[in-house]
Design an enzyme around this catalytic site. Structure first.
Site, PDB file in Angstrom:
ATOM      1  N   ALA A   1       6.867 -15.567  24.451  1.00 41.28           N
ATOM      2  CA  ALA A   1       6.905 -14.164  24.021  1.00 41.28           C
ATOM      3  C   ALA A   1       6.269 -13.963  22.645  1.00 41.28           C
ATOM      4  CB  ALA A   1       8.350 -13.677  24.004  1.00 41.28           C
TER       5      ALA A   1
ATOM      6  N   GLY B   1       2.827 -13.689  21.983  1.00 41.76           N
ATOM      7  CA  GLY B   1       1.532 -12.994  21.969  1.00 41.76           C
ATOM      8  C   GLY B   1       1.697 -11.489  21.822  1.00 41.76           C
TER       9      GLY B   1
ATOM     10  N   ARG C   1      -4.648  -6.284  25.165  1.00 35.66           N
ATOM     11  CA  ARG C   1      -5.157  -5.359  26.180  1.00 35.66           C
ATOM     12  C   ARG C   1      -4.282  -4.113  26.336  1.00 35.66           C
ATOM     13  NH1 ARG C   1      -5.844  -9.149  31.202  1.00 35.66           N
ATOM     14  NH2 ARG C   1      -4.832 -10.733  29.897  1.00 35.66           N
TER      15      ARG C   1
ATOM     16  N   GLY D   1      -2.097 -20.770  22.197  1.00 34.36           N
ATOM     17  CA  GLY D   1      -2.152 -20.952  23.647  1.00 34.36           C
ATOM     18  C   GLY D   1      -0.779 -21.240  24.237  1.00 34.36           C
TER      19      GLY D   1
ATOM     20  N   ALA E   1      32.198  44.684  24.384  1.00 34.89           N
ATOM     21  CA  ALA E   1      30.765  44.389  24.497  1.00 34.89           C
ATOM     22  C   ALA E   1      30.009  44.920  23.292  1.00 34.89           C
ATOM     23  CB  ALA E   1      30.215  44.991  25.782  1.00 34.89           C
TER      24      ALA E   1
HETATM   25  C1  UD1 Z   1      -1.433 -17.095  31.771  1.00 36.48           C
HETATM   26  C2  UD1 Z   1      -1.892 -18.363  32.505  1.00 36.48           C
HETATM   27  C3  UD1 Z   1      -2.602 -17.948  33.794  1.00 36.48           C
HETATM   28  C4  UD1 Z   1      -1.654 -17.126  34.646  1.00 36.48           C
HETATM   29  C5  UD1 Z   1      -1.077 -15.939  33.859  1.00 36.48           C
HETATM   30  C6  UD1 Z   1       0.051 -15.312  34.650  1.00 36.48           C
HETATM   31  C7  UD1 Z   1      -2.402 -20.076  30.838  1.00 36.48           C
HETATM   32  C8  UD1 Z   1      -3.480 -20.807  30.136  1.00 36.48           C
HETATM   33  N1  UD1 Z   1      -2.809 -19.125  31.686  1.00 36.48           N
HETATM   34  O1  UD1 Z   1      -2.600 -16.340  31.463  1.00 36.48           O
HETATM   35  O2  UD1 Z   1      -2.992 -19.105  34.530  1.00 36.48           O
HETATM   36  O3  UD1 Z   1      -2.330 -16.666  35.797  1.00 36.48           O
HETATM   37  O4  UD1 Z   1      -0.526 -16.378  32.591  1.00 36.48           O
HETATM   38  O5  UD1 Z   1       0.614 -14.209  34.010  1.00 36.48           O
HETATM   39  O6  UD1 Z   1      -1.250 -20.391  30.667  1.00 36.48           O
HETATM   40  N2  UD1 Z   1       1.949 -16.699  24.713  1.00 36.48           N
HETATM   41  C9  UD1 Z   1       2.572 -17.224  23.596  1.00 36.48           C
HETATM   42  N3  UD1 Z   1       1.836 -17.950  22.714  1.00 36.48           N
HETATM   43  C10 UD1 Z   1       0.514 -18.185  22.900  1.00 36.48           C
HETATM   44  C11 UD1 Z   1      -0.111 -17.641  24.048  1.00 36.48           C
HETATM   45  C12 UD1 Z   1       0.637 -16.905  24.927  1.00 36.48           C
HETATM   46  O7  UD1 Z   1       3.781 -17.057  23.399  1.00 36.48           O
HETATM   47  O8  UD1 Z   1      -0.075 -18.873  22.054  1.00 36.48           O
HETATM   48  C13 UD1 Z   1       2.763 -15.909  25.637  1.00 36.48           C
HETATM   49  C14 UD1 Z   1       2.285 -14.474  25.765  1.00 36.48           C
HETATM   50  O9  UD1 Z   1       2.935 -13.660  24.807  1.00 36.48           O
HETATM   51  C15 UD1 Z   1       2.687 -14.118  27.185  1.00 36.48           C
HETATM   52  C16 UD1 Z   1       2.610 -15.445  27.931  1.00 36.48           C
HETATM   53  O10 UD1 Z   1       2.635 -16.457  26.932  1.00 36.48           O
HETATM   54  O11 UD1 Z   1       4.005 -13.636  27.252  1.00 36.48           O
HETATM   55  C17 UD1 Z   1       1.321 -15.585  28.746  1.00 36.48           C
HETATM   56  O12 UD1 Z   1       0.214 -15.477  27.855  1.00 36.48           O
HETATM   57  P1  UD1 Z   1      -1.036 -14.571  28.200  1.00 36.48           P
HETATM   58  O13 UD1 Z   1      -1.962 -14.602  27.046  1.00 36.48           O
HETATM   59  O14 UD1 Z   1      -0.623 -13.269  28.727  1.00 36.48           O
HETATM   60  O15 UD1 Z   1      -1.696 -15.492  29.341  1.00 36.48           O
HETATM   61  P2  UD1 Z   1      -2.599 -15.013  30.509  1.00 36.48           P
HETATM   62  O16 UD1 Z   1      -3.994 -14.860  30.021  1.00 36.48           O
HETATM   63  O17 UD1 Z   1      -1.972 -13.881  31.216  1.00 36.48           O
END
Ligand code: UD1
Ligand code: CA
Length: 466
Positions: free
Chosen positions: A12, A14, A18, A80, A429
């Site tokens: 949670a 990120g 978008r 990531g 009234a």
């Molecule tokens: C990710 C998956 C993808 C999958 C999709 C499903 C990876 C590399 N990719 O992509 O295969 O189809 O989810 O929803 O895992 N987050 C962090 N820290 C970070 C990066 C992300 O806490 O450094 C959290 C984000 O806040 C989010 C979740 O991880 O809640 C998923 O990250 P997001 O960037 O949405 O990944 P997707 O591109 O959707």
């Protein structure tokens, strides 16, 4: 698996670029609750231990919403999903992880059903996997990671859309972002991930090839209903998620005995309760902590927010109510506005174009037409005539109007507060009442009527002559 053997990690950290929002995506609301709360519910359904939430962006706001329903690990920089899970190592490795399983949930995936997670857990145990993940088949796999299977059908790896070849992009089975790991096998490989990919991030999904290379098994469960795996990355996905939660709320309420004349047109928060044999008409919005009793009728265009409604209440077309309490068998509207602090007793009748605020009505009292009743204490069996106004505001203070039991207020009356009308008194009234009226008295403040016989005839004749 015992609920105590499962540790849950929720990603949670990120922001969710978008969404084009100043608010982190997991705090956007769907059906009345921040989407992260649905994920917390899911975690609580499968594990006794509070989940470890990986926080970064707006972590104070996230902690304020989730409170002690979670433990927290901070990811200072969002490098990531693999790097995110690694941040739970400190909390998880401290405990003995032998025999434990780590469930990784994405904070932005709120529609997964607990039954689906139980299916995932069952398969993970049966197959003795190092990793079992949830996948789904989509007609438009868009930005999701593609599941690449080998010749004998087992999961070989996941390729992110941005890293995929044209051939891989055509794969319709995608990664839902929900994973079960054998806890003892998780953290060492996470420390050795590389960032050799289009986004320069540590991908959690790269663990698949690591496990495969060391001869471990990786399994996948396909979600029966792909909606369970929808992630909220954009406003369009947020709307899809809201729509699905709405359908689930209405289905639950119908199972509990509520009738909807046109279920697809109503908007009802997931926090709302409605009793059996109540009937909800089209285009009704019910929000927040609203509780509606049994046998109520809620007509078109009503908007209720944090309202408590008793049994057999009739809310007619266009009633707007916030923070009000309505007792059994009351009738409100059409087109009435009950503002916070309104309390209606049993059998009270509030009619069209009546506004109330901080107004307590005793049983069977009525304000049937075109009135404003604010900062008022109304006894039982009071009749408030059409066009009555409580003049509660003197420009500085809000003052109180008290109408004791059985009072009759004639039409078009102003009650200039602070003022009290005693039990059983009448107000004629058209009066402007500025002084207290004793019980059983008549108060009248209008000028006496003057009648001039034949005046109209004379006037017409005069005009004709001109
Ligand atoms: C990710 C998956 C993808 C999958 C999709 C499903 C990876 C590399 N990719 O992509 O295969 O189809 O989810 O929803 O895992 N987050 C962090 N820290 C970070 C990066 C992300 O806490 O450094 C959290 C984000 O806040 C989010 C979740 O991880 O809640 C998923 O990250 P997001 O960037 O949405 O990944 P997707 O591109 O959707
Ligand atoms: Ca996502």
């Amino acid at each position: 698996m015992k609920k105590s053997q499962l540790e849950v990690v929720i990603l949670a950290a990120g922001l969710g670029t978008r969404m084009k929002s100043t608010t982190i995506k997991i705090l956007h609301r769907a059906a009345g609750r921040p989407i992260i709360e649905y994920v917390l519910d899911l975690a609580a359904a499968v594990s006794d231990r509070p989940p470890i939430m990986i926080v970064g962006h707006q972590q104070d706001a996230v902690r304020a919403v989730c409170g002690d329903r979670a433990r927290y690990a901070v990811q200072e920089e969002q490098l990531g999903t693999g790097h995110a899970v690694l941040q739970s190592a400190l909390l998880l490795e401290a405990a003995s992880m032998t025999g434990k399983t780590v469930l990784v949930l994405s904070g932005d995936v709120p529609l997964t059903r607990a039954e689906t997670l139980f299916r995932l857990i069952e398969q993970h145990e049966k197959e003795g996997n190092a990793l079992t993940l949830l996948s789904m088949r989509l007609d438009n796999p868009a930005m999701y990671g593609r599941i690449v299977r080998d010749a004998d059908g087992s999961v070989e790896r996941i390729v992110e859309a941005r890293d995929a070849s044209a051939e891989q992009k055509a794969i319709r089975e995608v990664n839902a972002g929900i994973y079960l790991f054998d806890a003892t096998l998780l953290f060492d490989p996470l420390r050795n991930l590389s960032t050799d990919n289009a986004q320069g991030e540590y991908y959690l999904t790269d663990l698949i090839s690591v496990f495969r290379k060391s001869g471990r098994r990786v399994g996948a469960v396909v979600a029966e209903d792909p909606v369970e795996a929808i992630g909220v990355n954009s406003r369009a996905e947020l709307a899809t998620v809201e729509g699905e939660i709405q359908r689930r709320v209405v289905d639950r309420l119908m199972n509990e005995g509520v009738t909807f004349r046109n279920p697809s047109t109503v908007v009802i928060d997931s926090t709302v309760t409605i009793g059996p044999d109540s009937v909800i008409y089209p285009f009704v919005t019910i929000e927040g902590t609203t509780i509606i009793g049994r046998g109520c009728i809620v007509e078109p265009g009503c908007h209720l927010q944090n309202v408590r409604v008793g049994d057999d209440v009739h809310l007619k077309t266009g009633t707007v109510a916030e923070g009000a309490v309505i007792a059994d068998q009351a009738t409100v509207g059409p087109y009435a506005h009950l503002r916070p602090g309104t309390k209606l007793g049993r059998h009270v009748k509030i009619g069209n174009f009546v506004e109330t605020k901080k107004a307590v009505f005793g049983d069977r009292s009525k304000a049937s037409h075109l009135s404003y009743v604010g900062d008022a204490e109304i006894g039982a069996d009071v009749n408030i005539g059409a066009g009555t106004i409580t003049c509660n505001y003197d420009g500085v203070n809000k003052n109180k109007t008290v109408l004791e039991d059985g009072v009759f207020i004639g039409s078009d009356t102003q009650l200039v507060a602070p003022v009290r009308v005693g039990r059983g008194a009448y107000v004629g009234a058209g009066s402007t009442i500025t002084k207290d009226v004793p019980p059983d008295a008549l108060a009248l403040s209008r000028t006496p009527q003057k009648t001039v016989e034949g005046w109209a005839t004379r006037r017409r004749e005069q005009l004709k002559k001109k």
